[in-house]
Write a protein that holds these residues in place. Structure first.
Motif: not given
Length: 597
Positions: A195-215, A243-246
């Motif tokens: 659960f400790w890892f989960q709370t820190r992973l959630a915002p990171r994966y939100a950023a991943v999804r946003h970056a995926a949308g940009t690509v 390249r910058e987006a990726s």
């Protein structure tokens, strides 16, 4: 779709997913039962191993001997029979839970994508223009697929880890409570760490999804504009943008992976502590004769059975957080408010008279794009809207099509206020031809009869003749059954425009709307479209927005717009004689201004 399936935004993503999946609750319950039963039969072989060791070591004094089966061979035969039954049941329920969970994953994937796409279709075109198409594509594809991947395996894993902990923990407490405490001691640490890892992973994966949308957005944009990229030899320029987006996507993913990859090693160390405790302390109890050899063997196996599945918490946490980030994006799209759609239907048999009464509209807090528009288009007449770029001409057509709703004033068709009727019923009465026509990746006939599952071939051909494109279509390899390619890329711009015009004629609407339909075509195509409109006009109401004034010089009335207002109105000859804005535009287009200079 039932609006109650979209839970409020203040609820967590998992609860919102549960609310959406409400119609599949029965399937989810059955899948859960299969997962639990599969885990029950999955744990039993370790117990049978302990019983088998007990038979070999203690023979007539074994556990089974005390249950009335004295011959060791008979005891082994019984164990073999039980083992076969257990393995068959385990396999059956494994098949059952795989079938149910994966079926549920496919059903929800399908429904989420359909719900998101249908909702997008209810939103005004301005929303699509404002949002990046790549972001919407990422939601409809990647995010929906991420939820499907979680339901495929993650849900079952979570249930089975929970059941395994209960079942194995229960066996430990039956055999020896002291050893159970030692074996289970790492479990709270493992769960807390996950659960400790989960709370820190959630915002990171939100950023991943946003970056995926940009690509995705960058790729979609570049593929659509590849001809322009090549024409301006901008391949390296655009490759650098990609390249910058990726690279941003890679950095965000690497940050998330750095955290998710650390879960398994941490859990393995906790598992090692529990396994060593069982191995050492259980062995001491066996040497003292406090527990049997068979029981000790079963406990050693069960320790691994209890703790080892917890290593999958890393994968489960990873899948869960990726899926919940995707659920948030999907639900965020579904939360986008759609304009209200009244149930009342616009009558379908009116002549098509159009009236704007003191209409005004502006985008947000900006100055009005159109203001004080009073305009009457009698049924069967042709009215043209002309003027400089940004005058508000296309905005008026969007208001008529109900892509936008006026801030002030009323728009009527045959006396009916459009705001009180379903926009779809308005659009069914209008044949719309845009400056950049949309063609679907289908046949010519399917594009002319667009929206009809069973096109009427005679009507298709009649509409094509009216649009002066029948000859071209007949010369194609498969005639009307020739596929036009994605966005009609196998056709020229003029051919696409005439097919779009034939599409409007096929609908045979009382109102025809053309928004810059001749601005990007050659003179021959423009002349063909003018002839088509002259033949098709008849008693049909026609509104034309045009930059090429030659296209509309024969209109019944020409309205000149500037700064969002109608500043002149009249026939072509009247406006030229007035020698104001229209006359200056006419001279500019015909070259008279250049000659005078």
């Amino acid at each position: 779709m039932d609006p109650s399936r979209i839970a409020p935004a203040d609820r967590g993503p998992l609860r919102r997913l549960f609310a959406f999946a409400r119609p599949y609750r029965g399937d989810a319950v059955l899948a859960t039962i299969y997962s639990v039963l599969n885990k029950v039969f999955d744990v039993l072989p370790e117990l049978l191993i302990g019983v088998a060791v007990d038979v070999v070591v203690n023979r007539q004094d074994s556990f089974l001997a005390q249950r009335g089966i004295e011959d060791p061979v008979d005891q082994l035969v019984v164990l073999v029979g039980l083992t076969v039954v257990v393995w068959v049941c385990e396999s059956i329920f494994q098949y059952g839970h795989a079938l149910k969970w994966r079926g549920l994953a496919q059903d929800l994937q399908h429904e989420l994508r359909q719900a998101a796409y249908m909702h997008i279709q209810r939103l005004p075109p301005a929303f699509i223009e404002r949002e990046r198409s790549g972001r919407l594509m990422a939601i409809l594809n990647e995010d929906v697929n991420q939820v499907e991947r979680f339901l495929n395996t993650g849900a079952n894993d979570l249930i089975q880890v929970f059941c395994s902990s209960l079942l194995v923990g229960g066996v430990f407490f039956v055999v020896t409570a002291e050893l159970a405490v030692l074996a289970l001691l790492p479990v709270p640490l493992i769960l807390w760490g996950a659960f400790w890892f989960q709370t820190r992973l959630a915002p990171r994966y939100a950023a991943v999804r946003h970056a995926a949308g940009t690509v995705s957005s960058r790729l979609s944009n570049n593929l659509f504009g590849m001809a322009t990229i090549q024409a301006y030899t901008a391949e390296l320029f655009e490759a650098e943008h990609l390249r910058e987006a990726s690279e941003e996507f890679r950095i965000r993913n690497t940050d998330a992976i750095r955290f998710s990859a650390a879960i398994t090693p941490v859990i393995r160390m906790a598992i090692l502590a529990g396994f060593v405790a069982t191995l050492l302390y259980g062995g001491i109890l066996t040497l003292r004769g406090e527990i049997g050899v068979g029981s000790y063997s079963a406990l050693v196996y069960l320790t691994q059975r209890l703790l080892w599945p917890l290593t999958r918490l890393a994968q489960m946490t990873d899948l869960y957080n990726r899926a919940m980030a995707s659920v948030n994006r999907i639900m965020g799209l579904l939360d986008t408010p759609a304009p209200p759609r009244p149930a009342a239907q616009l009558p379908a048999d009116g002549p098509g008279a159009v009236r704007f009464e003191d209409v005004a509209f502006g985008y947000g807090d900006d100055a009005p794009v159109v203001e004080g528009i009073d305009l009457e288009v009698p049924a069967g007449s042709t009215v043209a809207l002309v003027g400089p770029t940004g005058a508000g001409k296309s905005t008026l057509l969007k208001l008529l099509m109900r892509y936008l709703d006026p801030d002030e004033g009323v728009i009527r068709i045959d006396g009916h206020d459009l705001a009180l009727h379903d926009p779809a019923s308005t659009r069914r009465r209008v044949g719309y031809v845009a400056q950049e026509p949309f063609l679907t990746d289908g046949t010519v006939a399917e594009n002319i009869a667009y929206g009809e599952p069973a096109p009427d071939r005679s009507r298709v051909e009649k509409a094509a003749r009216l649009a002066e494109i029948h000859g071209f279509i007949s010369a194609l390899p498969d005639g009307y059954d020739t596929r036009v390619g994605e966005r009609g890329t196998r056709l020229s711009g003029g051919q696409r425009q005439r097919i779009a015009l034939a599409r409007a004629f096929y609908r045979d609407p009382p109102i025809l709307v053309l928004d810059e339909a001749t601005s990007a075509v050659d003179n021959e195509t423009e002349a063909a479209i003018q002839r088509s409109l002259a033949r098709a006009a008849g008693d049909r109401t026609t509104l034309v927005v045009a930059h090429r004034l030659s296209t509309v010089r024969h209109a019944d009335e020409i309205l000149v717009m500037d700064g969002g207002r109608i500043v002149e109105r009249g026939t072509h000859d009247e406006l030229v004689a007035r020698d104001a804005l229209y006359a200056s535009l006419w001279r500019l287009q015909t070259g008279e201004a250049a000659e005078i200079a």
